[in-house]
Write an enzyme that holds these catalytic residues in place. Structure first.
Site, PDB file in Angstrom:
ATOM      1  N   GLU A   1       0.693  -1.449   0.072  1.00 26.33           N
ATOM      2  CA  GLU A   1       0.079  -0.055  -0.181  1.00 26.33           C
ATOM      3  C   GLU A   1       1.043   1.442  -0.054  1.00 26.33           C
ATOM      4  OE1 GLU A   1      -2.681  -0.426   3.324  1.00 26.33           O
ATOM      5  OE2 GLU A   1      -3.544  -2.213   2.442  1.00 26.33           O
TER       6      GLU A   1
ATOM      7  N   GLU B   1      -6.309 -10.701  -1.452  1.00 27.11           N
ATOM      8  CA  GLU B   1      -7.038 -10.412  -0.208  1.00 27.11           C
ATOM      9  C   GLU B   1      -8.527 -10.301  -0.577  1.00 27.11           C
ATOM     10  OE1 GLU B   1      -5.673  -7.067   2.195  1.00 27.11           O
ATOM     11  OE2 GLU B   1      -3.434  -7.513   1.670  1.00 27.11           O
TER      12      GLU B   1
HETATM   13  O1  9MR Z   1      -7.727  -8.361   8.424  1.00 27.27           O
HETATM   14  C1  9MR Z   1      -6.716  -7.566   8.925  1.00 27.27           C
HETATM   15  C2  9MR Z   1      -7.411  -7.126  10.289  1.00 27.27           C
HETATM   16  O2  9MR Z   1      -7.543  -8.230  11.097  1.00 27.27           O
HETATM   17  C3  9MR Z   1      -6.757  -6.006  10.883  1.00 27.27           C
HETATM   18  O3  9MR Z   1      -7.348  -5.701  11.941  1.00 27.27           O
HETATM   19  C4  9MR Z   1      -6.197  -4.979   9.892  1.00 27.27           C
HETATM   20  C5  9MR Z   1      -5.390  -3.841  10.588  1.00 27.27           C
HETATM   21  O4  9MR Z   1      -5.072  -2.828   9.489  1.00 27.27           O
HETATM   22  O5  9MR Z   1      -5.533  -5.521   8.865  1.00 27.27           O
HETATM   23  C6  9MR Z   1      -6.315  -6.324   8.112  1.00 27.27           C
HETATM   24  O6  9MR Z   1      -5.656  -6.661   7.053  1.00 27.27           O
HETATM   25  C7  9MR Z   1      -5.366  -5.722   5.864  1.00 27.27           C
HETATM   26  C8  9MR Z   1      -4.166  -6.407   5.171  1.00 27.27           C
HETATM   27  O7  9MR Z   1      -3.219  -6.603   5.929  1.00 27.27           O
HETATM   28  C9  9MR Z   1      -3.630  -5.173   4.183  1.00 27.27           C
HETATM   29  N1  9MR Z   1      -4.565  -4.961   3.410  1.00 27.27           N
HETATM   30  C10 9MR Z   1      -5.725  -4.426   4.015  1.00 27.27           C
HETATM   31  C11 9MR Z   1      -6.299  -5.546   4.874  1.00 27.27           C
HETATM   32  C12 9MR Z   1      -8.050  -5.270   5.563  1.00 27.27           C
HETATM   33  O8  9MR Z   1      -7.799  -4.048   6.197  1.00 27.27           O
END
Ligand code: 9MR
Length: 374
Positions: free
Chosen positions: A164, A269
């Site tokens: 990102e 994802e």
């Molecule tokens: O699914 C993840 C969630 O459990 C966490 O709280 C969150 C914190 O930022 O991150 C989520 O996963 C993210 C991923 O690592 C990067 N892309 C976006 C995803 C959804 O927020």
């Protein structure tokens, strides 16, 4: 939770063994699975959380083993979890994930090495809270990446190296990494990862990849890495979707733009919100009305919405199949609806329906259609 516990024995019994004519069979013999159906096209994966890796969520684990041949760490390899203090690593959860994947013959994906979010607070600053110098930051990045990538050398199929980093308008996100090192932090991170495990695949991963500004800038970034002779194997298109975004056409355009760089593409994802998109600026002054708009289906998803959601998911999966020559992995961001991060975004406690399996660990209709099971 109660429902999960009540259904658990049944679900596990159904998934793990079946008794046909007195002969006990495993699920892969008994019924079709996603990996049996599509594993010759691309890796088919899911993100796992700690309850799953620790073995607590046995129903999800049964699904993971039956349907998926790849896993990715949902949170346990992120900087704030795995390297919370400069001189302390917390490797046990990541070790368990890698062990689990290996024991089950899965391609394990590491997520993620350099990301502005969930970054340990110490990483870019000194003890007085001031930005560290470029030299110190590079040293910290190298140490972080080589420790983690080096620990799992030969056991991790590929790493999301940078996550990102590009904005919708194509500019670089103004993270601490960018502030201190400029654009060069990206090739530097890839270089460090490659040195730590020369066999591992390396990816750039981002969301909202259908947006033209980000699409062009990510494609340019991949080209510039390749021109510098730096390894990058694939672009990860996260694939967090909604009922009204992106269009299949825009998503395909980006997929092709990334493939044109010579890199492969991964859907990293995948999930799709089934709830209407509520704008942050929506003019709803009453909190209760706002909450209702955010959480419109607190009991169950209406059939009319479910039909549209399933048709959209199927259209995207068909697109992935159409481009199986360049797509090397499709990974869902979780196993079942109850676990999805979307239940807490943009507000905690919503009831979301974004994944391939419902809260009772049953495949959604489009998954059954893909598997041609009733
Ligand atoms: O699914 C993840 C969630 O459990 C966490 O709280 C969150 C914190 O930022 O991150 C989520 O996963 C993210 C991923 O690592 C990067 N892309 C976006 C995803 C959804 O927020």
């Amino acid at each position: 939770m109660k429902l999960k516990q009540t259904l658990l024995p049944l679900v596990i019994a159904g998934l793990v063994t079946a008794c046909i004519g007195g002969k006990r069979t495993t699920p892969s013999e008994e019924s079709s699975s996603l990996k049996a159906a599509f594993g010759n096209k691309f890796l088919i994966g899911a993100a796992l959380n700690q309850r799953q890796v620790s073995g607590e969520d046995t129903a999800a684990i049964a699904i993971a083993k039956h349907h998926f041949n790849s896993i990715v760490a949902e949170n346990c390899m992120k900087c704030e979890v795995i390297h919370p203090e400069e001189n302390r690593y917390n490797l046990t959860p990541a070790d368990s994930l890698v062990d689990f994947g290996e024991e089950n013959g899965m391609a394990v994906i590491g997520h993620c090495l350099i990301w502005h979010s969930q970054l340990a607070p110490w990483f870019c600053v000194d003890s007085a809270g001031k930005n560290v110098s470029p030299e110190v930051l590079k040293q910290r990045m190298k140490e972080h990446i080589s420790t983690i990538v080096g620990r799992y050398k030969g056991r991790i199929h590929g790493w999301d190296v940078v996550n990102e980093a590009i904005m919708e308008d194509g500019s670089y996100r103004k993270t601490k990494f960018y502030e201190i090192l400029g654009k060069e932090y990206i090739p530097y991170a890839f270089q460090c990862a490659h040195e730590a495990d020369p066999e591992a695949e390396l990816y750039y991963n981002d969301y909202g990849m259908n947006v033209p500004g980000r699409r062009d800038s990510v494609a340019a970034l991949v080209r510039s890495l390749k021109e510098k002779g730096i390894r990058i194997d694939a672009v990860g298109m996260q694939g967090h979707m909604g009922m009204d975004y992106p269009t299949v056409e825009d998503f395909e355009k980006s997929l092709l733009a990334f493939a044109a760089t010579g890199a492969k593409v991964m859907i990293t994802e995948w999930d799709m919100s089934a709830l209407p998109t509520v704008s942050h600026t929506a003019n709803i002054s009453d909190t209760a009305a706002y909450w209702k708009a955010l959480n419109p289906y607190p009991e169950t998803l209406p059939d009319s919405v479910s039909r549209i959601w399933n048709a959209r998911m199927k259209s995207f999966f068909d697109l992935f199949l159409k481009h199986a020559d360049v797509i090397t992995r499709v990974t869902a961001w979780g196993i079942s609806d109850g676990d999805s991060w979307k239940n807490d975004f943009p507000m905690r406690g919503r009831r979301e329906y974004p994944l391939l399996f419902d809260r009772n660990y049953q495949p959604k209709p489009f998954v059954r259609e893909l598997l041609q099971t009733p």
